[in-house]
Motif scaffolding. Sequence first.
Motif, PDB file in Angstrom:
ATOM      1  N   UNK A 109       1.002  -1.187   0.089  1.00 55.75           N
ATOM      2  CA  UNK A 109       0.076  -0.099   0.063  1.00 55.75           C
ATOM      3  C   UNK A 109       0.908   1.323   0.004  1.00 55.75           C
ATOM      4  N   UNK A 110       1.267   1.530  -1.184  1.00 51.98           N
ATOM      5  CA  UNK A 110       2.147   2.670  -1.428  1.00 51.98           C
ATOM      6  C   UNK A 110       1.857   3.674  -2.353  1.00 51.98           C
ATOM      7  N   UNK A 111       2.600   4.677  -2.886  1.00 57.30           N
ATOM      8  CA  UNK A 111       2.368   5.625  -3.877  1.00 57.30           C
ATOM      9  C   UNK A 111       2.122   4.892  -5.205  1.00 57.30           C
ATOM     10  N   UNK A 112       3.147   4.169  -5.661  1.00 55.68           N
ATOM     11  CA  UNK A 112       3.219   3.522  -6.971  1.00 55.68           C
ATOM     12  C   UNK A 112       1.928   2.415  -7.154  1.00 55.68           C
ATOM     13  N   UNK A 113       1.806   1.536  -6.126  1.00 54.55           N
ATOM     14  CA  UNK A 113       0.507   0.691  -6.262  1.00 54.55           C
ATOM     15  C   UNK A 113      -0.703   1.473  -6.370  1.00 54.55           C
ATOM     16  N   UNK A 114      -0.987   2.469  -5.686  1.00 51.32           N
ATOM     17  CA  UNK A 114      -2.155   3.442  -5.588  1.00 51.32           C
ATOM     18  C   UNK A 114      -2.325   3.913  -6.979  1.00 51.32           C
ATOM     19  N   UNK A 115      -1.274   4.397  -7.715  1.00 54.50           N
ATOM     20  CA  UNK A 115      -1.180   5.176  -8.856  1.00 54.50           C
ATOM     21  C   UNK A 115      -1.402   4.090 -10.078  1.00 54.50           C
ATOM     22  N   UNK A 116      -1.259   2.758 -10.086  1.00 47.37           N
ATOM     23  CA  UNK A 116      -1.600   1.953 -11.035  1.00 47.37           C
ATOM     24  C   UNK A 116      -3.208   1.336 -10.627  1.00 47.37           C
ATOM     25  N   UNK A 117      -3.371   1.160  -9.252  1.00 48.69           N
ATOM     26  CA  UNK A 117      -4.783   0.863  -9.027  1.00 48.69           C
ATOM     27  C   UNK A 117      -5.881   1.881  -9.529  1.00 48.69           C
ATOM     28  N   UNK A 118      -5.592   2.953  -9.456  1.00 46.14           N
ATOM     29  CA  UNK A 118      -6.408   4.067  -9.844  1.00 46.14           C
ATOM     30  C   UNK A 118      -6.621   3.988 -11.442  1.00 46.14           C
ATOM     31  N   UNK A 119      -5.631   3.400 -12.303  1.00 45.38           N
ATOM     32  CA  UNK A 119      -5.845   3.415 -13.819  1.00 45.38           C
ATOM     33  C   UNK A 119      -6.702   2.203 -13.856  1.00 45.38           C
ATOM     34  N   UNK A 120      -6.605   1.199 -13.399  1.00 47.12           N
ATOM     35  CA  UNK A 120      -7.422  -0.125 -13.690  1.00 47.12           C
ATOM     36  C   UNK A 120      -8.533  -0.427 -12.777  1.00 47.12           C
ATOM     37  N   UNK A 152     -11.666   1.171 -12.167  1.00 49.50           N
ATOM     38  CA  UNK A 152     -12.959   1.511 -12.367  1.00 49.50           C
ATOM     39  C   UNK A 152     -13.768   0.338 -12.735  1.00 49.50           C
ATOM     40  N   UNK A 153     -14.812   0.295 -11.874  1.00 54.06           N
ATOM     41  CA  UNK A 153     -15.838  -0.703 -12.205  1.00 54.06           C
ATOM     42  C   UNK A 153     -15.350  -2.352 -11.534  1.00 54.06           C
ATOM     43  N   UNK A 154     -14.259  -1.968 -10.759  1.00 59.71           N
ATOM     44  CA  UNK A 154     -13.723  -3.339 -10.276  1.00 59.71           C
ATOM     45  C   UNK A 154     -13.664  -3.325  -8.726  1.00 59.71           C
ATOM     46  N   UNK A 155     -13.697  -4.281  -7.952  1.00 55.43           N
ATOM     47  CA  UNK A 155     -13.377  -4.386  -6.584  1.00 55.43           C
ATOM     48  C   UNK A 155     -12.094  -4.395  -6.560  1.00 55.43           C
ATOM     49  N   UNK A 156     -11.544  -3.397  -5.397  1.00 57.90           N
ATOM     50  CA  UNK A 156     -10.062  -3.505  -5.210  1.00 57.90           C
ATOM     51  C   UNK A 156      -9.816  -3.966  -3.983  1.00 57.90           C
ATOM     52  N   UNK A 157      -8.783  -4.861  -3.716  1.00 51.72           N
ATOM     53  CA  UNK A 157      -8.295  -5.238  -2.207  1.00 51.72           C
ATOM     54  C   UNK A 157      -7.048  -4.568  -2.182  1.00 51.72           C
ATOM     55  N   UNK A 158      -6.895  -3.700  -1.163  1.00 52.44           N
ATOM     56  CA  UNK A 158      -5.609  -3.116  -0.894  1.00 52.44           C
ATOM     57  C   UNK A 158      -4.915  -3.869   0.413  1.00 52.44           C
ATOM     58  N   UNK A 159      -3.880  -4.565   0.087  1.00 52.41           N
ATOM     59  CA  UNK A 159      -3.155  -5.507   1.259  1.00 52.41           C
ATOM     60  C   UNK A 159      -1.761  -4.883   1.571  1.00 52.41           C
ATOM     61  N   UNK A 160      -1.709  -4.954   2.876  1.00 53.33           N
ATOM     62  CA  UNK A 160      -0.158  -4.483   3.347  1.00 53.33           C
ATOM     63  C   UNK A 160       0.020  -5.056   4.601  1.00 53.33           C
ATOM     64  N   UNK A 161       1.213  -5.313   4.749  1.00 45.02           N
ATOM     65  CA  UNK A 161       1.548  -5.780   6.235  1.00 45.02           C
ATOM     66  C   UNK A 161       1.255  -4.989   7.592  1.00 45.02           C
ATOM     67  N   UNK A 162       1.155  -3.811   6.974  1.00 45.93           N
ATOM     68  CA  UNK A 162       0.555  -2.670   8.117  1.00 45.93           C
ATOM     69  C   UNK A 162      -0.764  -2.265   7.789  1.00 45.93           C
ATOM     70  N   UNK A 163      -1.670  -2.689   8.553  1.00 43.70           N
ATOM     71  CA  UNK A 163      -2.942  -2.385   8.187  1.00 43.70           C
ATOM     72  C   UNK A 163      -3.466  -1.081   7.838  1.00 43.70           C
ATOM     73  N   UNK A 164      -2.673  -0.142   8.835  1.00 48.62           N
ATOM     74  CA  UNK A 164      -2.892   1.190   8.742  1.00 48.62           C
ATOM     75  C   UNK A 164      -2.387   1.845   7.493  1.00 48.62           C
ATOM     76  N   UNK A 165      -1.535   1.371   6.663  1.00 46.48           N
ATOM     77  CA  UNK A 165      -1.057   1.414   5.178  1.00 46.48           C
ATOM     78  C   UNK A 165      -2.154   1.388   4.367  1.00 46.48           C
ATOM     79  N   UNK A 166      -2.638  -0.078   4.364  1.00 45.14           N
ATOM     80  CA  UNK A 166      -3.650  -0.232   3.768  1.00 45.14           C
ATOM     81  C   UNK A 166      -5.163   0.526   4.049  1.00 45.14           C
ATOM     82  N   UNK A 167      -5.387   0.869   5.010  1.00 43.08           N
ATOM     83  CA  UNK A 167      -6.437   1.687   5.319  1.00 43.08           C
ATOM     84  C   UNK A 167      -6.448   2.835   4.764  1.00 43.08           C
ATOM     85  N   UNK A 168      -5.098   3.522   4.988  1.00 37.89           N
ATOM     86  CA  UNK A 168      -5.061   5.185   4.317  1.00 37.89           C
ATOM     87  C   UNK A 168      -5.068   5.088   3.019  1.00 37.89           C
TER      88      UNK A 168
END
Length: 296
Positions: A29-40, A42-58
């Motif tokens: 759950x970082x800036x690179x992953x988020x930038x890619x997830x934003x591109x792809x 729309x219309x999909x369910x996104x799971x954001x997973x990280x070993x620090x749940x607070x990062x995933x939540x942010x």
Amino acid sequence: MVPVTLNIWQQGKDGNMKNSKNVIVLTGAGQLGMAIARRMGYGNKIFVADWKIENAQAISKTLTEAGFDVVPFKVDISSRESVQSLIKAARKEGEIAIFINAAGVSPSQASIEQILKVDLYGTSLLLEEFGKVIKYGGTAVVISSQSGYRMPALTADEDRLLATTPTEQLLQLELLKPENIKDTLHAYQMAKRANGKRVMAEAVKWGERGARVNAISPGIIITPLALDEINGPRGDFYRNMFAKSPAGRPGIADEVANVAELLLSNAGAFITGSDFLIDGGATASYFYGPLQPENR
């Protein structure tokens, strides 16, 4: 480029048809992953997973506020049980159509053992487990690093071992034993070299499911972590690197996402098993320009 957004209709236990979205899973759950997830996303369910749940939540909060359908999830990518739990939860929401691995630790963050366990073993584990469940026509990208290109060439046999050794035996390889790893940077370089080789080997297996997988090896990309490094004790090293590269600057997350969007969409349908170096030419300068080490 058009993301994969086709929803699947499944029959529920009550006999009615229900909408089941394609699922995107992002590990890291970082800036690179988020930038890619934003591109792809729309219309999909996104799971954001990280070993620090607070990062995933942010990251999930940012994406949710932008209109995406997001679930934060805690995962340890160096644990098979944890990865399988993530996959099980994601598959309850639909078929996994896109997988993005942007998880990892850096040489200044972790020990040799941690780097090899997370960046090398963890990536291999993810490719193996997601390769079992990725839907037909699904795609994946692994975020690696320019560091994999900075070490001396390995032998063909060593490359093959990194590419094809069963995941649970990887860390037992002679070239990965602690006494053969000089320092955390060397461990990181070995992990990233292995990432590219694993992607090549896994692309053959994924192809049997009609799926594709590629790697991206970024150089210095401006993220909160990179800014910490640039403003930290090794700041002069990083500033010198991008100043003496052909681009003359660091990159931004959206520039990596540009390439990821190609690889994850139908526009990249003939691309699999590849590793794309995105570093503003820093590696070119390292071998053939002003960044060449003096003692080479």
